[in-house]
Design a protein around this motif. Structure first.
Motif, PDB file in Angstrom:
ATOM      1  N   ASP A 117      52.545   3.884  32.367  1.00  0.00           N
ATOM      2  CA  ASP A 117      52.952   4.991  31.493  1.00  0.00           C
ATOM      3  C   ASP A 117      54.374   4.823  30.978  1.00  0.00           C
ATOM      4  OD1 ASP A 117      54.434   5.460  33.763  1.00  0.00           O
ATOM      5  OD2 ASP A 117      53.644   7.472  34.148  1.00  0.00           O
ATOM      6  N   GLY A 118      55.013   3.676  31.294  1.00  0.00           N
ATOM      7  CA  GLY A 118      56.359   3.412  30.818  1.00  0.00           C
ATOM      8  C   GLY A 118      57.461   3.865  31.752  1.00  0.00           C
ATOM      9  N   ALA A 119      57.111   4.474  32.857  1.00  0.00           N
ATOM     10  CA  ALA A 119      58.119   4.957  33.801  1.00  0.00           C
ATOM     11  C   ALA A 119      58.487   3.863  34.806  1.00  0.00           C
ATOM     12  CB  ALA A 119      57.598   6.190  34.531  1.00  0.00           C
ATOM     13  N   ASP A 120      59.556   4.108  35.546  1.00  0.00           N
ATOM     14  CA  ASP A 120      59.957   3.270  36.686  1.00  0.00           C
ATOM     15  C   ASP A 120      60.122   1.805  36.297  1.00  0.00           C
ATOM     16  OD1 ASP A 120      60.700   2.792  39.289  1.00  0.00           O
ATOM     17  OD2 ASP A 120      58.640   2.522  40.005  1.00  0.00           O
ATOM     18  N   HIS A 121      60.891   1.553  35.264  1.00  0.00           N
ATOM     19  CA  HIS A 121      61.182   0.193  34.826  1.00  0.00           C
ATOM     20  C   HIS A 121      62.195  -0.445  35.775  1.00  0.00           C
ATOM     21  CE1 HIS A 121      63.194  -2.575  31.585  1.00  0.00           C
ATOM     22  NE2 HIS A 121      62.499  -3.259  32.478  1.00  0.00           N
ATOM     23  N   ARG A 122      61.861  -1.645  36.288  1.00  0.00           N
ATOM     24  CA  ARG A 122      62.761  -2.346  37.199  1.00  0.00           C
ATOM     25  C   ARG A 122      62.910  -3.807  36.779  1.00  0.00           C
ATOM     26  NH1 ARG A 122      60.156  -0.556  43.063  1.00  0.00           N
ATOM     27  NH2 ARG A 122      60.045   1.691  42.652  1.00  0.00           N
ATOM     28  N   GLN A 123      64.125  -4.304  36.825  1.00  0.00           N
ATOM     29  CA  GLN A 123      64.359  -5.731  36.630  1.00  0.00           C
ATOM     30  C   GLN A 123      64.425  -6.373  38.006  1.00  0.00           C
ATOM     31  OE1 GLN A 123      67.470  -6.822  33.874  1.00  0.00           O
ATOM     32  NE2 GLN A 123      67.839  -8.776  34.896  1.00  0.00           N
ATOM     33  N   VAL A 124      63.562  -7.351  38.267  1.00  0.00           N
ATOM     34  CA  VAL A 124      63.458  -7.898  39.620  1.00  0.00           C
ATOM     35  C   VAL A 124      64.123  -9.259  39.776  1.00  0.00           C
ATOM     36  CG1 VAL A 124      61.368  -6.584  40.122  1.00  0.00           C
ATOM     37  CG2 VAL A 124      61.163  -8.882  39.195  1.00  0.00           C
ATOM     38  N   ASP A 140      69.814 -10.585  27.115  1.00  0.00           N
ATOM     39  CA  ASP A 140      71.142 -11.191  27.106  1.00  0.00           C
ATOM     40  C   ASP A 140      71.094 -12.699  26.887  1.00  0.00           C
ATOM     41  OD1 ASP A 140      69.993 -11.946  29.445  1.00  0.00           O
ATOM     42  OD2 ASP A 140      71.571 -11.204  30.762  1.00  0.00           O
ATOM     43  N   GLY A 141      69.983 -13.169  26.316  1.00  0.00           N
ATOM     44  CA  GLY A 141      69.834 -14.601  26.104  1.00  0.00           C
ATOM     45  C   GLY A 141      69.158 -15.321  27.234  1.00  0.00           C
ATOM     46  N   HIS A 142      68.927 -14.646  28.363  1.00  0.00           N
ATOM     47  CA  HIS A 142      68.192 -15.216  29.485  1.00  0.00           C
ATOM     48  C   HIS A 142      66.905 -14.415  29.719  1.00  0.00           C
ATOM     49  CE1 HIS A 142      72.145 -17.034  30.410  1.00  0.00           C
ATOM     50  NE2 HIS A 142      71.420 -17.993  30.963  1.00  0.00           N
ATOM     51  N   PHE A 143      65.893 -15.102  30.185  1.00  0.00           N
ATOM     52  CA  PHE A 143      64.623 -14.442  30.479  1.00  0.00           C
ATOM     53  C   PHE A 143      64.592 -14.026  31.943  1.00  0.00           C
ATOM     54  CE2 PHE A 143      63.572 -17.137  26.816  1.00  0.00           C
ATOM     55  CZ  PHE A 143      62.988 -16.188  25.986  1.00  0.00           C
ATOM     56  N   ASN A 144      64.092 -12.831  32.202  1.00  0.00           N
ATOM     57  CA  ASN A 144      63.976 -12.320  33.561  1.00  0.00           C
ATOM     58  C   ASN A 144      62.660 -11.584  33.752  1.00  0.00           C
ATOM     59  OD1 ASN A 144      66.432 -12.820  35.298  1.00  0.00           O
ATOM     60  ND2 ASN A 144      67.426 -12.075  33.433  1.00  0.00           N
ATOM     61  N   ILE A 145      62.292 -11.403  35.010  1.00  0.00           N
ATOM     62  CA  ILE A 145      61.048 -10.719  35.358  1.00  0.00           C
ATOM     63  C   ILE A 145      61.332  -9.231  35.543  1.00  0.00           C
ATOM     64  CG2 ILE A 145      59.091 -10.636  36.930  1.00  0.00           C
ATOM     65  CD1 ILE A 145      59.415 -13.281  35.372  1.00  0.00           C
ATOM     66  N   HIS A 146      60.484  -8.417  34.946  1.00  0.00           N
ATOM     67  CA  HIS A 146      60.578  -6.969  35.044  1.00  0.00           C
ATOM     68  C   HIS A 146      59.225  -6.419  35.495  1.00  0.00           C
ATOM     69  CE1 HIS A 146      64.294  -6.689  32.385  1.00  0.00           C
ATOM     70  NE2 HIS A 146      63.871  -7.929  32.155  1.00  0.00           N
ATOM     71  N   THR A 147      59.238  -5.217  36.046  1.00  0.00           N
ATOM     72  CA  THR A 147      57.988  -4.496  36.304  1.00  0.00           C
ATOM     73  C   THR A 147      58.132  -3.073  35.781  1.00  0.00           C
ATOM     74  OG1 THR A 147      58.593  -3.706  38.530  1.00  0.00           O
ATOM     75  CG2 THR A 147      57.518  -5.871  38.369  1.00  0.00           C
ATOM     76  N   ILE A 148      56.989  -2.463  35.477  1.00  0.00           N
ATOM     77  CA  ILE A 148      56.987  -1.126  34.889  1.00  0.00           C
ATOM     78  C   ILE A 148      55.638  -0.468  35.171  1.00  0.00           C
ATOM     79  CG2 ILE A 148      56.072  -1.858  32.639  1.00  0.00           C
ATOM     80  CD1 ILE A 148      58.097   0.061  31.326  1.00  0.00           C
ATOM     81  N   SER A 149      55.643   0.849  35.270  1.00  0.00           N
ATOM     82  CA  SER A 149      54.385   1.579  35.408  1.00  0.00           C
ATOM     83  C   SER A 149      53.653   1.592  34.067  1.00  0.00           C
ATOM     84  CB  SER A 149      54.647   3.012  35.867  1.00  0.00           C
ATOM     85  OG  SER A 149      55.208   3.030  37.163  1.00  0.00           O
TER      86      SER A 149
END
Length: 454
Positions: free
Chosen positions: A385-392, A374-383
């Protein structure tokens, strides 16, 4: 948060005379000795894996002076403040404001000298009572941890050290308490390396995890980037732009030497350690295209890891060293990919967002990265294997360059959420309890996190 009482009681040694240690001996042997004191009738266990975890209210009043002479009276508040801040930064506790304390000055640090109603009425669930004594530059601290509702002592220790390293001593004590209550160490005995701009140049700095004990590591008077601690915390890699080119350097923080690892023509950037510390990955342009290569610590090329028309950068290895996350624009925009180092297979990991970069692979096998949608940078985490994507992180400026604590339970990243400059923040792995830990002039960028080496 679940509080579980472990039924098996544990009796700790009664108060005894601690061995006398002269200042030079304390320094020589690591400045800290720990002795168990008092009686612990039962242990509390904080279940940090509970999905409904809440922070426990803890009171840490000023340490009581136990000596016959009032040497270093300033330590009374300073020592308590260090541990209270550690508790707050851990994300497991909420340190109560000292202004709410109503206990009288005559209260001691043992159970029979404490009126626990003075603490329950202000909402304290746990209470740390401690005292200290100074003999010259020697420092002795006796600490007892209580469950307020029952009045039970659940922890007790006596620590010995030297005054000039009282911060380290308190971090040791806080770490021991968190280990006792959760089964896992806190981040208190860790350090960070990062890029700072306070001199007008981008240089590498190191500091304790809470931002204290700042030291400038490089003086290149140019652009110095991408500090990366070795897994043991003994060495740090960084890239410096010098003489119209880039070079990869390695600094031994124990022995003090610095050596150039790679200064091949073109780029020598964004290096990462393999877990065994015998090999590194970095981006080189010796073939004309930015690709990732595996080299040894002398700089010798072992293997070319990527070969693609796109730009491949920012490697990060899995805990077992058998896979590598990296960034590539081979699909048209920067995305995270994972390379299997055994069979050479590459799989795309991220699909959400049009700009994903800076992967960091934790010791608990989770990948953090910077993403923008959305034009801003944010921290994410992910497994992996590509599962359980979370924006923290979200809604608080730009958040970039994530790294993991050595145990994988905390994240650090740089953020401009306060307006203007970037500073380092830490948070629990799920993004809760985000706290600023650097407050220096200029920007603090690209953190790397490691265990302290003493």
């Amino acid at each position: 948060m679940k509080l579980k009482s472990i039924l098996a009681s544990k009796t700790w040694s009664s108060r005894g005379t601690a061995p006398r240690l002269f200042p030079w001996a304390l320094v020589l042997f690591g400045i800290c000795m720990i002795f168990e004191v008092g009686n612990a009738e039962a242990k509390l266990y904080i279940d940090i894996t509970s999905p409904s975890m809440r922070r426990i209210s803890v009171a840490v009043p000023d340490f009581k002076h136990l000596g016959s002479t009032a040497q270093h009276p300033e330590l009374s508040g300073q020592l308590a403040g260090i541990i209270a801040n550690d508790f707050e930064l851990s994300g497991y506790f909420r340190s109560l404001d000292k202004g709410s304390f109503i206990e009288g000055p005559d209260a001691g640090i043992t159970r029979d000298s404490i009126n626990f109603k003075d603490w329950s009425v202000i909402g304290a669930e746990l209470l740390l009572k401690a005292g200290f004594e100074c003999i010259g530059q020697q420092l002795k601290v006796e600490a007892r941890f209580f469950e307020v509702f029952s009045g039970r002592q659940v922890y007790g220790k006596r620590v010995l050290g030297v005054v000039e390293q009282s911060r380290y001593l308190m971090h040791r004590l806080a770490n021991d308490i968190v280990m006792t209550l959760t089964g896992h160490p806190g981040p208190f005995l860790t350090k960070m390396a990062f890029v700072g701009t306070s001199t007008g140049h981008k240089e590498i700095y190191v500091a304790d995890y809470d931002g204290h004990n700042l030291k400038q590591l490089t003086f290149h008077n140019s652009i110095t980037l991408s500090p990366r601690y070795s897994p043991s915390g003994v060495k740090v890699l960084y890239t410096s732009f010098r003489n119209s080119g880039t070079a990869l350097f390695m600094r031994d923080l124990v022995k003090g030497w610095t050596k150039k690892i790679s200064d091949r023509e073109g780029l020598n950037i964004a290096a990462a350690w393999k877990p065994d510390e015998k090999q590194l990955a970095l981006t080189l342009t010796i073939s004309g295209n930015p690709d990732i290569y595996l080299i040894d610590t002398s700089g010798r090329i072992i293997k070319r890891l990527t070969k693609n028309w796109g730009i491949d950068v920012s490697p990060s290895f899995s805990p077992d060293g058998e896979r590598m996350a990296f960034v590539s624009n081979r699909s048209g925009s920067p995305q995270i990919y994972v390379l299997n180092l055994k069979n050479g297979k590459v799989e795309r990991l991220t699909y959400e967002g049009n700009y994903n970069t800076s992967p960091a692979w934790s010791t608990l096998d989770r990948i953090a990265f910077t993403g923008s949608a959305d034009g801003h940078f944010n921290i994410h985490t992910i497994s992996p294997d590509g599962a359980d994507h979370r924006q923290v992180t979200q809604g608080q400026g730009n958040n970039e360059d994530p790294c993991w604590s050595p145990g994988g339970r905390y994240l650090a990243f740089s953020s401009d959420r306060t307006g203007g400059n970037y500073h380092i923040y830490i948070a629990n792995a799920n993004g809760e309890n985000q706290r600023q830990v650097t407050f220096f002039e200029g920007d603090q960028l690209s953190p790397s996190w490691a265990q302290q080496v003493k």
